[in-house]
Write a protein that holds these residues in place. Sequence first.
Motif, PDB file in Angstrom:
ATOM      1  N   THR A  61     -13.077  31.152   9.070  1.00  0.00           N
ATOM      2  CA  THR A  61     -14.427  30.325   8.381  1.00  0.00           C
ATOM      3  C   THR A  61     -14.858  31.444   7.271  1.00  0.00           C
ATOM      4  N   HIS A  62     -15.662  32.334   7.555  1.00  0.00           N
ATOM      5  CA  HIS A  62     -16.401  33.030   6.637  1.00  0.00           C
ATOM      6  C   HIS A  62     -16.478  34.531   7.171  1.00  0.00           C
ATOM      7  N   GLU A  63     -17.388  35.312   6.185  1.00  0.00           N
ATOM      8  CA  GLU A  63     -17.398  36.647   6.346  1.00  0.00           C
ATOM      9  C   GLU A  63     -18.358  37.257   7.212  1.00  0.00           C
ATOM     10  N   CYS A  65     -20.026  38.750  10.609  1.00  0.00           N
ATOM     11  CA  CYS A  65     -19.385  39.582  11.460  1.00  0.00           C
ATOM     12  C   CYS A  65     -18.948  38.916  12.768  1.00  0.00           C
ATOM     13  N   ASP A  66     -19.755  38.038  13.255  1.00  0.00           N
ATOM     14  CA  ASP A  66     -19.413  37.492  14.489  1.00  0.00           C
ATOM     15  C   ASP A  66     -18.055  36.527  14.443  1.00  0.00           C
ATOM     16  N   HIS A  67     -17.446  36.175  13.157  1.00  0.00           N
ATOM     17  CA  HIS A  67     -16.470  35.412  13.107  1.00  0.00           C
ATOM     18  C   HIS A  67     -15.092  36.468  12.461  1.00  0.00           C
ATOM     19  N   ILE A  68     -15.251  37.315  11.762  1.00  0.00           N
ATOM     20  CA  ILE A  68     -14.509  38.237  11.164  1.00  0.00           C
ATOM     21  C   ILE A  68     -14.120  39.422  11.541  1.00  0.00           C
ATOM     22  N   GLY A 170     -17.359  24.908  11.155  1.00  0.00           N
ATOM     23  CA  GLY A 170     -17.795  26.439  11.053  1.00  0.00           C
ATOM     24  C   GLY A 170     -19.056  26.421  12.061  1.00  0.00           C
ATOM     25  N   ASP A 171     -20.003  26.954  11.304  1.00  0.00           N
ATOM     26  CA  ASP A 171     -21.211  27.451  12.279  1.00  0.00           C
ATOM     27  C   ASP A 171     -22.419  27.029  11.383  1.00  0.00           C
ATOM     28  N   GLU A 172     -22.255  25.877  10.615  1.00  0.00           N
ATOM     29  CA  GLU A 172     -23.377  25.172  10.291  1.00  0.00           C
ATOM     30  C   GLU A 172     -23.393  23.788  10.436  1.00  0.00           C
ATOM     31  N   TRP A 230     -21.275  24.194  20.392  1.00  0.00           N
ATOM     32  CA  TRP A 230     -21.219  25.657  20.700  1.00  0.00           C
ATOM     33  C   TRP A 230     -22.045  26.468  19.615  1.00  0.00           C
ATOM     34  N   HIS A 231     -21.549  27.859  19.690  1.00  0.00           N
ATOM     35  CA  HIS A 231     -22.505  28.674  18.709  1.00  0.00           C
ATOM     36  C   HIS A 231     -23.777  28.529  19.029  1.00  0.00           C
ATOM     37  N   THR A 232     -24.296  28.794  20.406  1.00  0.00           N
ATOM     38  CA  THR A 232     -25.305  28.668  20.625  1.00  0.00           C
ATOM     39  C   THR A 232     -26.230  30.017  21.111  1.00  0.00           C
TER      40      THR A 232
HETATM   41 ZN   LIG Z   1     -21.669  32.601  13.194  1.00  0.00          ZN
END
Ligand SMILES: [Zn+2]
Length: 267
Positions: A61-63, A65-68, A170-172, A230-232
């Motif tokens: 999704t994006h850069e 650190c918790d995703h990439i 994603g996470d937003e 999620w992403h809580t």
């Molecule tokens: Zn995130």
Amino acid sequence: MQKLIVLGTGNAMVSKCYNTCFVLRLNSMDFLTDCGGGNGIFKQLDAADIKRTSIHEMFITHEHCDHILGAVWMLRAIATAMLADKYDGNFTVYCHDGLVEKIRAMCNFTLQKKMTALFDKRIIFKAVADGETLKIAGCKTTFFDIGSTKARQFGYKMELPDGKTLAFMGDEPVAPHCEKYVQNAHWLLCEAFCLYAQADKFKPCEKHHSTAKDAAELAERLNVQNIVLWHTEESDLANRKKNYTAEAKNYFSGGIFVPDDLDEINL
Ligand SMILES: [Zn+2]
């Protein structure tokens, strides 16, 4: 079979669960979205009984650190399997164009040359444009820019094998310009950083995140059938499912799923 296999459910800074990432098993193919923050991705895949070599498509999704960062480990695993002649076919990384160079750079810094030598030969980076539609795991998938002001981030909308639709944000929270992708979706996968009742404590808005209540209200307004939250935060994982579901239920009449790591959801 169409199934969501949840590998992680936490936000960036969690330590008691893994960062949010997941596999969609569709048409007997495993499509990985995000990889969490490190080689914990291996532990989660092992626990879910998913072979690394069964994955041929990955979306980042994006850069952040918790995703990439876990993607570097996945690419190491795939390259190692390819070099040992234990991987069939190619591996494709989907992400927006700005991310391609970042992932390649991280790999060039941290992986052996014989591994990165597979880039563009058997490990393919496919940059996706805002609004571009591709076939992923045999399913029509439209990628879109979620409009983040923190770091450019993409989500997608997918037509599942049985014709249902799934939107992943994603996470937003869902931005107004993305509502068209979410309207009437059978499944909305979206972040809910904390309970509304705890917003003063966790301050989700400052982090461009929302609450179970916010996500539920939005899903109700957009006529979504099921939400996955999620992403809580992780202060009370033992009761998270119960508490988030109870809060969301006050505002949303559809199906509410608040998975723990390694839960599987039949879509
Ligand atoms: Zn995130």
